[in-house]
Scaffold this active site. Structure first.
Site, PDB file in Angstrom:
ATOM      1  N   SER A 258      75.018  51.170  24.388  1.00  0.00           N
ATOM      2  CA  SER A 258      74.951  49.944  23.577  1.00  0.00           C
ATOM      3  C   SER A 258      73.720  49.871  22.695  1.00  0.00           C
ATOM      4  O   SER A 258      72.936  48.911  22.731  1.00  0.00           O
ATOM      5  CB  SER A 258      74.992  48.732  24.498  1.00  0.00           C
TER       6      SER A 258
ATOM      7  N   ARG B 219      76.279  50.858  34.450  1.00  0.00           N
ATOM      8  CA  ARG B 219      77.524  50.699  35.185  1.00  0.00           C
ATOM      9  C   ARG B 219      78.291  52.010  35.249  1.00  0.00           C
ATOM     10  O   ARG B 219      78.329  52.753  34.269  1.00  0.00           O
ATOM     11  CB  ARG B 219      78.458  49.706  34.477  1.00  0.00           C
TER      12      ARG B 219
ATOM     13  N   ASP C 207      79.127  49.422  22.808  1.00  0.00           N
ATOM     14  CA  ASP C 207      79.807  48.428  23.649  1.00  0.00           C
ATOM     15  C   ASP C 207      80.755  47.524  22.855  1.00  0.00           C
ATOM     16  O   ASP C 207      81.797  47.120  23.355  1.00  0.00           O
ATOM     17  CB  ASP C 207      78.806  47.599  24.465  1.00  0.00           C
TER      18      ASP C 207
END
Ligand code: BG6
Ligand code: GLC
Ligand code: GLC
Length: 906
Positions: A596, A532, A650
């Site tokens: 993450s 993202r 994350d």
């Protein structure tokens, strides 16, 4: 009312019947009917393999011809001597059949004496062993005043596998049980005996026959019962023989008539045929035995090993804190301290529990009444499995005989001997019942009584589904244990310098945002299946006022599992595309990266990847700084420039983004593709951070259990999923609770139910064999209460699974069990964290907010509710609010960058 009800059911679970936890723990030893039928069929196939000339050499089950052509007809008479070597007792016998009466006339007299065999003879030289046998015989003759002048015919029962080409000859193939005397293997045992008799001198005996104990048992029983055509031993060892048609025995010439075959079934499984049914305890018993890798069935069944199996299970349960409050004694750790006699005593009708208690006390343990009940249960499960397996083998033999004779029904007697069979209070009874159940023609008869049988079939189907799901259903007690173990692992992770299951990685984030952060930031995130990119415009104040622009780029599998350079080039390309799209390619923006995966950080803007998790496996990344790799990729691309200010996990990003809205948010939780939790309020630091009041810690809690601490709740479905994953043995907790694996756990359960004929008409389709078909999205849809069953069917259809309505109900139930467990386990983890924070602060009560993100949390209809309930139950001194993250961890990364920048500017 509702809350009261919950609390009550929770406490009633806490006081649950101690046998339940044993049942769950020993799930793998519980064999249901279908599995037994499967084992029986496999054994029958093994028998055929052993009988056939082509495959005999490779067969595990040897099917040895015995050269015994008929069972006694009752006219036998005279006097014999007999030796019985190889069971738990060595015996010398004299059998007299009175002239004129015959055996069936009752004119039999028998005298016997047991002679001890000194331990060292079992493992000494063969010569010494046989000399001892012969000297005992000599002693017997003298003691019983049997004339040594006369020539005595002698029968030798020798309870080991022998290759015989005649009745009075036999080469020992291998020792088993506790015998290993040297120099006998491959030799003729009858010769060895004759040699010893000659050496001893003073006797005139003629060895007429040598037989296996199973054969001797069949013959003995055959004297009284002409239907006896099978011999079975369940003693220190286990084995069976039966009368087979000669034309099926390729190793012996001749087509007419029958011959007794010594199956040597104890070796069933030596070629891996029982691998699906073998537990860790069986492996341990095997590894510690005289003959590792050999006699696999025997080690699951016979008296030599049952006590050990019980001991190992009890020991493991104690070590896990499931028995004796975690107390373990030296005696319990010692091989051989629980014997088969103990197993039998523990299961006695009236005194079983008292006996169990005495046995445990003798092992220097202090059992509670519940512990005694639990240990008795362990023993029952072990002995029950034994009788079940024997039943499966026997059913195969009986089926073989029935098929040989083209009979629909068969009248037959099985002669049985051996200490387990004779001294265990329930063994014979259970064995009998299960054999009845497994013999197919009886089953057919039951089925033909339609109305009645379809009802029983439904009930048994229900029972089997329940049994399948029961190990997935965790009790309050188990959840408390998980909480306790998580707590222990969090502490251990903080203290340890070296590797630990739960890593507790410092994040270099010292504070949550205070709302004064401002400016434009680029937030980048790699972690689930997507990459993202996000532009965050912080205008002093609430996030809602900020303008968010973002784009999502799927990460192809070949990139996730390709080379590190390709992966980071792909990311740089996505960033370039995003900047183009925003028209900001020339601005050198400050950027925050959400990454993450576990990173060892030495500052806010560097992070060395410890190991990939979830679906990633790109090469040359582990051990490297991910920020550095991204910077290099950007340089290679040479299109734009970025100022990478921070890298966060994350979970940390989620905490930061939620804290922007709620200052009480000090914890971040991810329940998505992976799972993780960060503990923003951590005050105890790894040593090197002493002096800093607090720092956010990325727990990497997905690694809980990597040291075996969750083995008691991990089911064999979970183990399958683990084995098929990219990182077997790692992230065991994650594999129980995160979106990437739940669907796979569901699929494993469905496969099992289908193989058991309980689902999809027993048809294992390609779709069902496909890894990864159940995405979180589908699980969520299937479990949605708003969907009628028909719609569940249509979801399944999309996945290529043709289901009936009954199937849909079961599938939904399986999904429910798996996701419920996931939510509860996450709850147990959160409870451990909040209680730790509360205690760190010396508070009786703590109010705290947990920022949560992840597809499972957000999409699943029940996950969040169950999570909240579990936290409430397990951490009653905390009020925990779960706050779904709005901005996502990307925003959190931007905020982290902003906070880091502010610090720099100061
Ligand atoms: C005995 C038989 O009763 O049972 C032996 O006489 C046989 O031939 C033995 O080997 C098997 O049982 P266990 O428990 O003594 O090994
Ligand atoms: C072992 C021996 C076998 C014997 C059995 C029972 O399995 O190999 O020959 O029959 O024990 O005593
Ligand atoms: C995995 C990663 C961890 C991440 C989590 C959630 O557990 O190891 O770093 O936070 O997945 O995405």
């Amino acid at each position: 009312m509702f809350a009261v009800h919950l609390v009550l059911s929770f406490f009633s679970k806490l006081q649950e019947d101690p046998t339940k936890k044993v049942d769950r723990f020993m799930y793998a030893m519980h064999l249901h009917d279908d599995q037994l039928s499967d084992i029986s069929a496999r054994f029958q196939a093994e028998m055929k393999k052993g009988l056939s000339g082509e495959s005999n050499a490779a067969a595990a089950v040897k099917m040895l011809p015995t050269h015994v052509h008929s069972t006694p007809d009752g006219s036998e008479k005279g006097q014999f001597l007999a030796l019985d070597l190889g069971g738990s007792k060595f015996k010398v016998l004299q059998v007299k059949v009175r002239e004129g009466t015959g055996v069936r006339g009752g004119g039999v007299e028998m005298e016997e004496k047991t002679y001890p065999i000194p331990e060292e003879l079992l493992t000494g030289s063969g010569k010494e062993l046989f000399d001892h046998v012969s000297e005992s015989l000599n002693d017997f003759l003298h003691e019983k005043k049997i004339s040594v002048e006369k020539k005595h015919p002698l029968a030798f029962t020798f309870s080991f596998p022998c290759e015989q080409s005649a009745l009075n000859q036999g080469l020992l193939l291998n020792w088993s049980k506790n015998f290993r005397a040297r120099g006998v293997q491959g030799k003729d045992v009858v010769q060895a005996l004759r040699g010893a008799v000659n050496r001893t001198g003073g006797m005139d005996v003629e060895v007429l026959a040598m037989v296996n104990d199973t054969v001797a048992t069949m013959m003995t029983c055959g004297f009284d019962d002409r239907y006896c055509e099978v011999g079975l031993i369940v003693g220190s060892g286990t084995n069976a023989c039966y009368m087979e048609e000669l034309h099926h025995i390729d190793l012996v010439e001749g087509d007419e008539g029958r011959m007794c075959v010594n199956t040597e079934w104890g070796a069933f499984g030596d070629d891996g045929a029982l691998n699906d049914y073998i537990t860790e305890f069986d492996r341990e018993v095997d590894a510690a035995s005289n003959n590792p890798g050999k006699q696999i069935l025997e080690k699951m069944v016979s008296g030599m090993y049952l006590g050990e199996l019980v001991r190992l299970v009890v020991l493991k349960m104690a070590k896990l804190g499931l028995l004796f409050e975690g107390q373990v004694s030296d005696a319990l750790r010692t091989k051989g301290k629980i014997t088969t006699a103990h197993v039998a005593a523990m299961e006695e009708y009236k005194n079983g529990l008292k006996n169990t208690r005495n046995i445990l006390v003798d092992l220097d343990l202090s059992p509670t009444p519940d512990d005694c009940v639990a240990v008795q249960r362990v023993s029952t499960i072990v002995s029950f499995r034994s009788s079940n397996l024997v039943a499966a083998g026997l059913a195969a033999i009986l089926t073989q005989i029935r098929q040989n004779r083209h009979l629909r029904t068969l009248r037959i007697t099985v002669g049985v001997d051996g200490t387990v069979y004779k001294t265990h209070p329930r063994y014979a009874n259970r064995l009998h019942k299960v054999v009845q159940l497994l013999i197919p023609e009886r089953r057919q008869q039951q089925r033909s009584r339609s109305g009645h049988s379809s009802r029983t079939k439904l009930a048994s189907q229900r029972r089997q589904v329940d049994e399948t799901l029961s190990p997935l259903r965790l009790s309050g007690e188990q959840l408390l244990l998980v909480k306790k173990r998580m707590r222990g692992a969090l502490e251990a992770g903080l203290k340890s310098k070296g590797p630990s299951a739960v890593k507790m990685l410092p994040s270099y984030v010292y504070q949550t945002p205070d709302g004064t952060e401002h400016g434009k930031y680029l937030a980048l995130g790699l972690g689930g299946t997507n990459f993202r990119a996000l532009l965050v415009d912080l205008k002093k104040g609430l996030l809602q006022n900020s303008r968010l622009n973002h784009k999502i780029y799927p990460t192809p599998v070949e990139i996730m599992q390709g080379s590190g350079e390709e992966l980071f080039d792909h990311i740089a390309q996505c960033v370039g595309d995003f900047l183009d799209y925003m028209g900001m390619k020339s601005a050198r923006l400050p950027a925050g990266l959400t990454f993450s995966f576990p990173c060892e950080q030495a500052g806010i803007d560097t992070g060395t990847l410890v190991s990939w998790t979830k679906g990633f496996k790109a090469t040359d990344c582990e051990g490297h700084d991910v920020v550095g790799m991204l910077r290099e990729a950007i340089k290679r691309r040479n299109e734009f420039d970025l100022d990478i200010v921070s890298v966060v996990n994350d979970a940390v990003g989620t905490m930061m983004s939620c804290a922007y809205e709620d200052p009480q948010c000090e914890i971040g939780l991810i329940a998505g593709t992976g799972t993780n939790q960060d503990d923003g309020a951590e005050r105890e630091k790894k040593e090197e951070h002493a002096g800093i009041p607090k720092m956010c810690i990325n727990t990497e809690w997905g690694g809980l259990g990597d040291d075996g601490s969750l083995d008691d709740i991990i089911t064999h479905y979970d183990s399958e999923v683990d084995q098929n994953s990219l990182n077997p043995g790692k992230q065991r907790f994650e594999k129980l609770i995160s979106g990437m694996y739940l669907g796979e756990v569901v699929r494993q359960v469905l496969l099992d139910l289908t193989r058991g004929g309980l689902l999809f008409r027993g048809q294992v389709t390609e779709a069902l064999k496909t890894t990864g078909i159940f995405h979180t999205k589908y699980l969520s849809q299937i479990e949605s209460d708003r969907l009628a069953l028909l719609q569940v069917r249509s979801v399944l259809q999309q996945l290529g699974l043709d289901s009936t309505c009954d199937d849909s109900i079961i599938v939904k139930e399986v999904c429910g069990a798996v996701s419920h467990r996931a939510a509860q386990l996450s709850g147990a983890g959160v409870a451990a964290v909040v209680d730790k924070i509360r205690e760190n602060r010396g508070l009786d009560h703590l109010d705290i907010t947990v920022g949560v993100d992840g597809s499972l949390y957000k999409l699943h209809p029940h996950f969040s509710g169950v999570l909240q309930q579990t936290v409430n139950m397990l951490a009653p001194q905390c009020t925990v609010s779960l706050l779904p993250s709005e901005g996502g961890s990307g925003t959190g990364a931007a905020l982290t960058a902003a906070v880091a920048r502010k610090k720099l500017e100061k």
